[in-house]
Design an enzyme around this catalytic site. Structure first.
Site, short mmCIF file in Angstrom:
data_model
loop_
_atom_site.label_atom_id
_atom_site.label_comp_id
_atom_site.label_asym_id
_atom_site.label_seq_id
_atom_site.Cartn_x
_atom_site.Cartn_y
_atom_site.Cartn_z
N ASN A 81 -22.81 -94.29 24.04
CA ASN A 81 -24.09 -95.25 24.74
C ASN A 81 -24.24 -96.50 24.31
OD1 ASN A 81 -24.28 -93.17 26.82
ND2 ASN A 81 -26.16 -92.17 25.71
N ASP A 96 -32.88 -85.14 31.78
CA ASP A 96 -32.52 -85.72 30.61
C ASP A 96 -33.47 -86.57 29.76
OD1 ASP A 96 -30.14 -86.59 28.44
OD2 ASP A 96 -30.98 -88.50 29.06
N THR A 101 -24.45 -89.73 28.11
CA THR A 101 -24.62 -89.94 29.55
C THR A 101 -23.39 -90.80 29.87
OG1 THR A 101 -26.77 -89.78 29.80
CG2 THR A 101 -25.78 -91.26 31.13
#
Length: 357
Positions: free
Chosen positions: A134, A233, A113
């Site tokens: 992340n 997600d 992401t």
């Protein structure tokens, strides 16, 4: 209102812009794909500054006010796999595909992401803009992880120039509702309007905020708005991307977009909005029997820091780097390499591993 992107307010650039959009998914080289995305954002800023002052057959431009009379709204749906549209009932998305332009892109590696959202904002690869995962570790700034607000808001982790800063330099008002990087004063600036992430904010409330921004007085109205929804997600991680809960969420998101578009059409600027829907990555089904436990091959206390997942960052003690790399090369079903050229090179030369079955 133009769905996805239609640069018909500027006749001379219409053919070039739309050819660029329609050919994005033909690019085999990832750099070209991300450069194309960055070009679309940057091109919009340049185009809207001149909308209404340039006409077909003329190269003369008047001095247009910043932002012109066009507005770009970019919505990201996290982890929205391309084939979800064929697996759920999505009348709104389907209508957008019919009247607009659609395609698919290969995400930047790693397909996570934060790296991919900031790649869309800057047009840079993760190892060039700094958000390489992340979660990762940097010897100067420390541990970066999503729940760590101090790290997320530390501009030292963020390289490149996000598009809202580019727009600001052109005198264009901008706004962000949860886009990665917008909560950080990168090069001293946030978007003109921005929100601190809070997953409890209902999706329709986020849409209402975007609509309220578009209904501000002209001098305060943002011409570039980027907003974010963390689904499907989140549910995909819990129920697999093939779970019925995920398809139900896809249908809910379809209704949220419909809610937004219906109300957008009632605004005075509704027919001046270019609306883009994007996603940062897709998702594959996880099978526990295909997992690789790296601690079966190496002692965990030989590492200073470990960031695990389908893509793992391993930070071995300096004396163990070569040994760890040699051992990992023998582990089945993974690929391993040293990220010695990564912008955040960390306290030692980190080793990265990703699964491949």
């Amino acid at each position: 209102m133009n769905i996805v992107l239609e640069a018909n307010c500027l006749s001379l650039h219409y053919e070039f812009t739309n050819n660029l959009i329609m050919n994005i998914d033909r690019y085999r080289d990832k750099r070209k794909k991300y450069n194309a995305i960055a070009t679309l954002f940057a091109l919009w800023i340049g185009l809207t500054a001149g909308c209404g002052s340039l006409r077909k057959g003329s190269v003369h431009t008047d001095h247009a006010r910043p932002g012109g009379d066009r507005y770009a709204v970019v919505l990201s749906l996290d982890g929205f796999r391309a084939d979800y549209l064929s697996k759920a009932n999505t009348p709104v998305f389907d209508s957008i595909k019919r009247v607009g332009i659609s395609g698919s892109l290969q995400p930047s590696f790693p397909s996570l992401t934060f790296p991919n959202h900031y790649s869309m904002a800057t047009g840079l690869y993760p190892d060039h803009h700094g958000l390489v995962a992340n979660e990762f570790y940097d010897d100067e700034y420390g541990h970066y992880t999503i729940p760590n607000r101090k790290a997320v808001e530390n501009p030292g982790f963020y390289g490149g120039e996000p598009v809202w800063n580019t727009a600001r330099r052109q005198g264009v008002q901008t706004a962000s509702f949860f886009w990665v990087g917008s909560e950080t004063a990168i090069n001293g600036h946030h978007p003109h309007r921005w929100k601190k992430f809070d997953s409890k904010v209902p999706y329709t409330s986020r849409a209402d905020s975007v609509l309220a921004w578009l209904d501000l007085p002209e001098a305060d109205r943002p011409h570039l708005i980027m907003w974010y929804i963390e689904e499907p997600d989140h549910l995909g991680h819990h129920f697999t991307p093939e779970g019925k809960e995920v398809f139900a969420m896809v249908e809910k998101l379809d209704s949220v977009v419909g809610y937004f578009l219906n109300r957008l059409n009632t605004l005075p600027v509704g027919n001046k909005v270019d609306f883009l829907i994007v996603s940062d990555h897709g998702m594959e089904t996880y099978y526990p029997e295909r997992s690789v436990n790296l601690s079966d091959y190496m002692p965990i206390d030989s590492f200073i820091h470990v960031a695990t997942g389908a893509f793992a960052h391993l930070y071995p003690k300096p004396s163990y780097t070569d040994s760890a790399y040699r051992i990992l090369q023998t582990v089945p079903h993974i690929k391993v390499y040293k990220k010695v050229r990564c912008r955040h090179a960390s306290i030692t030369d980190p080793i990265s591993a990703s699964g491949s079955f």
